[in-house]
Design an enzyme around this catalytic site. Structure first.
Site, PDB file in Angstrom:
ATOM      1  N   CYS A 101     -22.208 -40.457  34.258  1.00 21.77           N
ATOM      2  CA  CYS A 101     -22.463 -39.011  34.434  1.00 21.77           C
ATOM      3  C   CYS A 101     -23.680 -38.777  35.331  1.00 21.77           C
ATOM      4  O   CYS A 101     -23.693 -37.851  36.142  1.00 21.77           O
ATOM      5  CB  CYS A 101     -22.686 -38.339  33.081  1.00 21.77           C
ATOM      6  SG  CYS A 101     -21.304 -38.546  31.951  1.00 21.77           S
ATOM      7  N   ARG A 114     -13.633 -36.324  31.823  1.00 22.61           N
ATOM      8  CA  ARG A 114     -14.128 -35.829  33.131  1.00 22.61           C
ATOM      9  C   ARG A 114     -13.028 -34.960  33.741  1.00 22.61           C
ATOM     10  O   ARG A 114     -12.151 -35.461  34.444  1.00 22.61           O
ATOM     11  CB  ARG A 114     -14.459 -37.012  34.047  1.00 22.61           C
ATOM     12  CG  ARG A 114     -15.522 -37.906  33.482  1.00 22.61           C
ATOM     13  CD  ARG A 114     -15.868 -39.065  34.391  1.00 22.61           C
ATOM     14  NE  ARG A 114     -16.540 -40.083  33.607  1.00 22.61           N
ATOM     15  CZ  ARG A 114     -17.822 -40.046  33.238  1.00 22.61           C
ATOM     16  NH1 ARG A 114     -18.590 -39.062  33.660  1.00 22.61           N
ATOM     17  NH2 ARG A 114     -18.341 -41.000  32.491  1.00 22.61           N
TER      18      ARG A 114
HETATM   19  C1  BEZ Z   1     -21.201 -42.602  31.205  1.00 23.52           C
HETATM   20  O1  BEZ Z   1     -21.742 -43.626  31.593  1.00 23.52           O
HETATM   21  O2  BEZ Z   1     -21.330 -41.533  31.799  1.00 23.52           O
HETATM   22  C2  BEZ Z   1     -20.328 -42.652  29.999  1.00 23.52           C
HETATM   23  C3  BEZ Z   1     -19.586 -43.790  29.773  1.00 23.52           C
HETATM   24  C4  BEZ Z   1     -18.800 -43.853  28.626  1.00 23.52           C
HETATM   25  C5  BEZ Z   1     -18.772 -42.792  27.746  1.00 23.52           C
HETATM   26  C6  BEZ Z   1     -19.506 -41.650  28.008  1.00 23.52           C
HETATM   27  C7  BEZ Z   1     -20.290 -41.584  29.141  1.00 23.52           C
END
Ligand code: BEZ
Length: 238
Positions: free
Chosen positions: A54, A137
């Site tokens: 993110c 997402r």
């Molecule tokens: C992230 O790195 O943004 C992420 C990865 C797995 C679950 C939630 C967020």
């Protein structure tokens, strides 16, 4: 002033009016999509603040905000985190994170706090097979009349391609402005597809009315040139 919103779980589709909601964001309250009437808006969700994928996405999107604004498109983010988490995360990004040549990145677009999951549920962003408590997402492209025109979903582990998101925005606007469709992998300057039979008379009509710069691969598959300058002139703000 806290207004109670009913918990509605829905899965909006392409062509539907964007579901309306009011929410608190890092830039104050918004009334969606009414506040964005007359412009394009991309509403997108991310699973959680203070996570690496993110963070890479927010830095990329924030770095491209001017480019989207030039194409008359605003950005609105969302996760099921609270306002203070959002503020702390965005401050950390600005003050501490240097990534792929991006640094001192300020996220100026609103980030919705959605701790109740009201908005995430309204937009089908909680997809329990992936995660019960985090938004996937999701990317919703909403046009100036408030209609959902494209939806893209990515799983938690996969960072989005923001060049593709920009390409989709430009292709949607080009289709609207010129009454054409865009072929696979289209980019401004590439040939475009003239509307298929049914949308503008019979195949014979179309073959008879064939313009000089049109190329037909068969009766159902005709393309024509559309200059990059014409596309950019139609899409980009003066
Ligand atoms: C992230 O790195 O943004 C992420 C990865 C797995 C679950 C939630 C967020």
């Amino acid at each position: 002033m806290e207004e109670k919103q009913e918990q509605v779980v829905s899965m909006p589709r392409i062509g539907d009016p964007a579901p309306a909601f009011k929410a608190v964001t890092t830039q104050g309250e918004i009334n969606f999509p009414a506040d964005y009437k007359g412009e394009w808006v991309i509403l997108f969700s991310h699973p959680a603040d203070f996570t690496p994928v993110c963070t890479s996405e927010f830095m990329t999107f924030a770095s491209m905000e001017k480019q989207f604004d030039q194409a008359n498109c605003k950005l609105v983010g969302l996760s099921v985190d609270g306002l203070y988490s959002h503020i702390a995360w965005l401050r950390t990004i600005k003050e501490k994170i240097e990534y792929k040549g991006m640094k001192d990145v300020e996220v100026k677009f609103p980030l919705i706090e959605d701790i109740t999951m009201n908005v995430a549920n309204l937009y089908g962003m909680i997809q329990p097979g992936e995660d019960n408590t985090k938004a996937v997402r999701a990317v919703f492209f909403i046009d100036p009349k408030g209609i959902i025109r494209t939806i893209i979903y990515y799983p938690l582990s996969l960072g989005r391609n923001f060049d593709e998101i920009y390409r989709v925005l430009v292709a949607l606007q080009t289709a609207d402005q010129f009454g054409i469709a865009t072929p696979a992998d289209w980019r401004p300057g590439d040939d475009v597809i003239v509307p298929p039979a049914g949308s503008c008379g019979s195949a014979k009509d179309r073959m008879d009315a064939k313009e000089d710069d049109m190329h037909c691969y068969d009766w159902f598959f005709c393309t024509k040139k559309l200059d990059k300058e014409k596309v950019l002139d139609a899409v980009l703000k003066k």
